[in-house]
Write a protein that holds these residues in place. Structure first.
Motif, mmCIF file in Angstrom:
data_model
loop_
_atom_site.group_PDB
_atom_site.id
_atom_site.type_symbol
_atom_site.label_atom_id
_atom_site.label_comp_id
_atom_site.label_asym_id
_atom_site.label_seq_id
_atom_site.Cartn_x
_atom_site.Cartn_y
_atom_site.Cartn_z
ATOM 1 N N ASP A 124 45.017 87.837 27.847
ATOM 2 C CA ASP A 124 45.731 87.491 28.872
ATOM 3 C C ASP A 124 45.138 87.371 30.337
ATOM 4 O O ASP A 124 45.132 86.367 31.082
ATOM 5 C CB ASP A 124 47.093 88.138 29.091
ATOM 6 N N THR B 173 40.580 68.237 21.491
ATOM 7 C CA THR B 173 41.404 67.850 22.543
ATOM 8 C C THR B 173 40.996 66.924 23.541
ATOM 9 O O THR B 173 41.871 66.196 24.169
ATOM 10 C CB THR B 173 41.830 69.405 23.252
ATOM 11 N N ILE C 281 42.869 84.159 30.222
ATOM 12 C CA ILE C 281 43.498 82.985 30.315
ATOM 13 C C ILE C 281 43.953 82.866 31.751
ATOM 14 O O ILE C 281 43.656 81.878 32.617
ATOM 15 C CB ILE C 281 44.958 82.976 29.511
ATOM 16 N N THR D 276 43.939 79.252 23.453
ATOM 17 C CA THR D 276 44.909 78.883 24.046
ATOM 18 C C THR D 276 44.688 78.087 25.433
ATOM 19 O O THR D 276 45.636 77.295 25.680
ATOM 20 C CB THR D 276 45.501 80.412 24.732
ATOM 21 N N VAL D 277 43.549 78.287 26.164
ATOM 22 C CA VAL D 277 43.304 77.322 27.358
ATOM 23 C C VAL D 277 43.232 75.751 26.771
ATOM 24 O O VAL D 277 43.354 74.887 27.434
ATOM 25 C CB VAL D 277 42.037 77.863 27.991
ATOM 26 N N THR D 278 42.403 75.692 25.562
ATOM 27 C CA THR D 278 42.354 74.488 25.095
ATOM 28 C C THR D 278 43.580 73.703 24.791
ATOM 29 O O THR D 278 43.759 72.400 24.919
ATOM 30 C CB THR D 278 41.213 74.603 23.647
ATOM 31 N N ALA D 279 44.503 74.252 23.975
ATOM 32 C CA ALA D 279 45.554 73.916 23.331
ATOM 33 C C ALA D 279 46.717 73.603 24.452
ATOM 34 O O ALA D 279 47.728 72.839 24.232
ATOM 35 C CB ALA D 279 46.270 74.884 22.259
ATOM 36 N N HIS D 280 46.626 74.284 25.552
ATOM 37 C CA HIS D 280 47.955 74.256 26.641
ATOM 38 C C HIS D 280 47.865 72.869 27.179
ATOM 39 O O HIS D 280 46.906 72.408 27.950
ATOM 40 C CB HIS D 280 47.711 75.319 27.697
ATOM 41 N N PRO D 281 49.050 72.425 27.267
ATOM 42 C CA PRO D 281 49.058 70.731 27.745
ATOM 43 C C PRO D 281 48.694 70.593 29.140
ATOM 44 O O PRO D 281 48.580 69.720 29.688
ATOM 45 C CB PRO D 281 50.476 70.401 27.167
ATOM 46 N N ASP D 282 48.922 71.681 29.863
ATOM 47 C CA ASP D 282 48.979 71.532 31.366
ATOM 48 C C ASP D 282 47.374 71.948 31.850
ATOM 49 O O ASP D 282 47.105 71.902 33.066
ATOM 50 C CB ASP D 282 49.734 72.675 31.962
ATOM 51 N N THR D 283 46.457 72.276 30.712
ATOM 52 C CA THR D 283 45.166 72.287 31.250
ATOM 53 C C THR D 283 44.570 71.152 31.769
ATOM 54 O O THR D 283 44.473 70.205 30.867
ATOM 55 C CB THR D 283 44.101 73.060 30.076
ATOM 56 N N HIS E 114 40.597 81.828 33.677
ATOM 57 C CA HIS E 114 39.691 80.955 32.731
ATOM 58 C C HIS E 114 38.636 80.198 33.484
ATOM 59 O O HIS E 114 37.685 80.053 33.292
ATOM 60 C CB HIS E 114 40.313 80.267 31.822
#
Length: 708
Positions: free
Chosen positions: A602, A670, A605, A634-641, A608
């Protein structure tokens, strides 16, 4: 006491020793003697307890010249005839000079060229320096030889000296030092490179120890060395091979890597443990080594720049004498792959390095019982030297101990076994508080070893509380425990950086500079630096060791205050940030601190964008990368990144890295998916980006296939 054989006499001779300016003499006995007038013209004298004789206040450090560079500064003190006056007390003389390592090397002799003009001396046939024989020759802080005589045909401008390496080549001399607990137990130190040395690794049979935990530090060598004799023989033979060689010794903390390395420095070898702050430029000077030199690099996985510099030094090392590099690390993972392929020189010099996993000691539960008792007795013999610890008959208490069930694999770790013996000793003398007062989770039967660090921390807290009363009475123990965790989680290069660190701790918010300085003083009292530093700069405190104990304390504090790391990152420089992530990951690896995995992920994240380079670097070197890889995922998969953030993260990832291969492939996938959507909407603007992303994806997928 070190002196000359032709002064003291043969083994067993009774002598009188005195300090110039003292009031009387003390009795002594020769416990080792070389050949009077020979190349080993020296003797060791054991003095008894006497008010007229004061031993050195700190351990003697032995050294030897390891280059052929001339004019090495040195000095010596003695009582030569030139300084004496009839009817007066014996007077001392301090002489400064220079050593030229090439002068006298055929006869294994040192020659001191005196800086001051030769004295005017009228006595026929006599030397003005009669009485200097037996005086120690120091090069800065290292005892490098012992004066033997006035050198002939030098006009009283030079002195002959017996080199320390000649004495240490004699097993009987080393045995005498070991018997009376005054030996170096780690090799001679390199005179010319002593400014590069990590003083925290100085072999030290300390007379006073700051806390119970200090007994477990490898450099103190309190518990006798056990096992590994086959590996030690193999390492010794490797050291003696000519030219350069590298060896990577890796294994979990407490397995005995550092202790094994300290055992290697015998038979006249010079050993250098470079300090972590030594610059690559400073380390390249090792190319001048012309005598056998062993360089030991601890925590090698976090010292890539130094490894590269040492490889360059090896490439420029033209002597055929052994120059050996022993790397100690927790793992041999991707960091090692990168180190060995970083440059063509690295491939040439590290490609043939020997690699060895240091496995648990190969023993049986019965043998462990014996090792437990041996450790308990050795620790009991040293506990009286711990400052502030109540007086007890520790050896008697050790004899009452009964070994635990030591059959579990965990007790194959030497440090775990030693910590258990120490915790049992301290518990016997000072029972721990009730369960409700201790932050220890009770495990199942057979898991007691997992909580031995917590047991020792209970006793360390008693010591913290005692020092608190004298150094920082206005602050609570809870506040100072948090500061202790912060100090070893992020670190500080000097007192000014330490003060900035305290300003980011909520527990110290609003405190004035004087109060904050008291925190620094408290830490320096608990865990002093090996060599006191000036108030204007230098390391403000020493290490809290063993590492596993510090990690456990840090982990308990982070469990109670997960946001502590966020506060420390505010204003941290790159060195502090890298240390924080490394130590955090090691703490999270403790079986009893499993909750830290999510907390560390966490943290990464949340920060990051700032931490990306450090997350990647730490993930390749730590032996517990899971939380860091989860954060990247998590950072890679998050749609808001944002796509720019993903692209920047991709640029941070190494082109080939086994540990990060799957993470890199997912990230590239991604990015490719994002560009595909953009290219569909605006082909002219984004098709080139999509093409590049597809190319990167094929490379990343190829890397994944190669390791599957």
């Amino acid at each position: 006491m070190l002196t000359s054989a032709h002064v003291a006499g043969a083994f067993g001779t009774r002598v009188q020793v005195f300090h110039p300016g003292g009031t009387d003499a003390a009795g002594g006995r020769v416990v080792w003697s070389g050949t009077p007038g020979g190349r080993d013209d020296a003797a060791l004298v054991l003095t008894g307890d006497s008010p007229h004789w004061q031993p050195p206040g700190s351990p003697v450090r032995w050294g030897r010249a390891v280059t052929d560079r001339p004019a090495i500064p040195c000095e010596t003190w003695g009582t030569p005839d030139i300084a004496q006056r009839p009817g007066r007390a014996v007077e001392a003389e301090q002489l400064r000079g220079r050593l030229n390592p090439g002068t006298g090397f055929v006869g294994n002799q040192h020659v001191v060229d005196l800086d001051q003009p030769p004295p005017v001396w009228q006595a026929d046939g006599a030397s003005p320096f009669a009485g200097m024989s037996g005086a120690a020759v120091f090069c800065d802080r290292l005892l490098t030889g012992v004066v033997a005589s006035d050198r002939a045909h030098s006009g009283h401008g030079r002195l002959n000296a017996v080199p320390a390496y000649v004495l240490h080549h004699d097993p009987a001399f080393r045995a005498a030092l070991a018997e009376w607990d005054v030996g170096p137990s780690g090799g001679l130190q390199a005179v010319e490179f002593q400014d590069l040395a990590d003083r925290a690794q100085d072999p030290d049979h300390a007379r006073r120890l700051p806390s119970p935990a200090a007994l477990l530090q490898a450099r103190h060598q309190i518990v006798p060395f056990h096992g590994r004799h086959g590996l030690l023989t193999e390492l010794t033979a490797w050291c003696r091979l000519g030219g350069f060689g590298a060896w990577l010794l890796h294994g979990p903390g407490g397995q005995g890597k550092t202790r094994l390395a300290h055992q290697l420095g015998a038979d006249g070898w010079a050993v250098l443990w470079p300090r972590a702050t030594a610059s690559p430029q400073e380390l390249r000077v090792l190319r001048h080594a012309a005598r056998p030199l062993l360089v030991v690099l601890d925590y090698a996985e976090s010292r890539a720049d130094q490894i590269a510099a040492l490889v360059e030094a090896a490439a420029d090392h033209h002597a055929n004498t052994p120059l050996k590099l022993l790397l100690l690390a927790h793992t041999d993972g991707d960091w090692w792959q990168h180190a060995t392929t970083a440059t063509s020189l690295a491939e040439d010099y590290l490609g043939a390095a020997r690699i060895r996993l240091l496995t648990p000691l190969d023993d049986t539960p019965t043998n462990r019982d014996d090792q437990y008792r041996e450790a308990a007795q050795a620790l009991a013999g040293t506990l009286p030297h711990v400052e502030g610890l109540p007086a007890r008959d520790w050896p008697a208490l050790a004899r009452t101990l009964r070994p635990h069930r030591l059959g579990g694999d965990t007790y194959g770790n030497a440090l775990t076994l030693h910590m258990t013996a120490l915790a049992d000793l301290l518990d016997t003398a000072e029972p721990r508080p009730p369960e409700r007062d201790r932050p220890i989770e009770r495990g199942a039967v057979g898991q007691e070893a997992d909580f031995v660090e917590d047991r020792l921390l209970t006793h360390e807290r008693r010591h913290w509380r005692q020092t608190l009363l004298t150094t920082a009475p206005a602050l609570s123990l809870t506040t100072l425990e948090t500061a202790l965790a912060a100090a070893h989680l992020a670190g500080a290069a000097d007192r000014e950086q330490a003060d900035r660190l305290w300003q980011h701790l909520p527990a110290l918010e609003g405190q004035n500079r004087d109060r904050r300085d008291r925190v620094t003083t408290w830490l320096a009292t608990l865990y002093p630096v090996p060599v006191p530093t000036p108030a204007s700069g230098g390391q403000p405190w020493g290490a809290f060791q063993p590492d596993r104990l510090a990690e456990r304390h840090i982990g308990r504090v982070l469990e109670a205050d997960p946001r502590l790391a966020d506060h420390l990152l505010n204003g941290a420089d790159d060195t502090q940030t890298a240390q924080l992530l490394t130590v955090y990951s090691r703490a999270a690896a403790h079986p009893t601190l499993h909750r830290l995995d999510n907390q560390l992920a966490d943290l990464c994240i949340r920060h990051h964008e700032d931490l990306a380079p450090h997350i990647v670097a730490t993930a390749t070197s730590t032996d517990h990368p899971g939380p860091l890889l989860n954060a990247l995922g998590t950072v890679t998969a998050h749609p808001d990144t944002p796509l720019d953030t993903l692209a920047a993260l991709h640029d941070q990832l190494p082109s080939t890295n086994h540990r990060l291969a799957i993470t890199a492939a997912r990230l590239t996938h991604t990015i490719t998916s994002r560009y595909r959507v953009l290219a569909d909407a605006n082909p002219e603007a984004f098709l080139p980006d999509l093409a590049l992303a597809l190319n990167n994806l094929s490379i990343r997928l190829g890397t994944v296939r190669s390791i599957m």
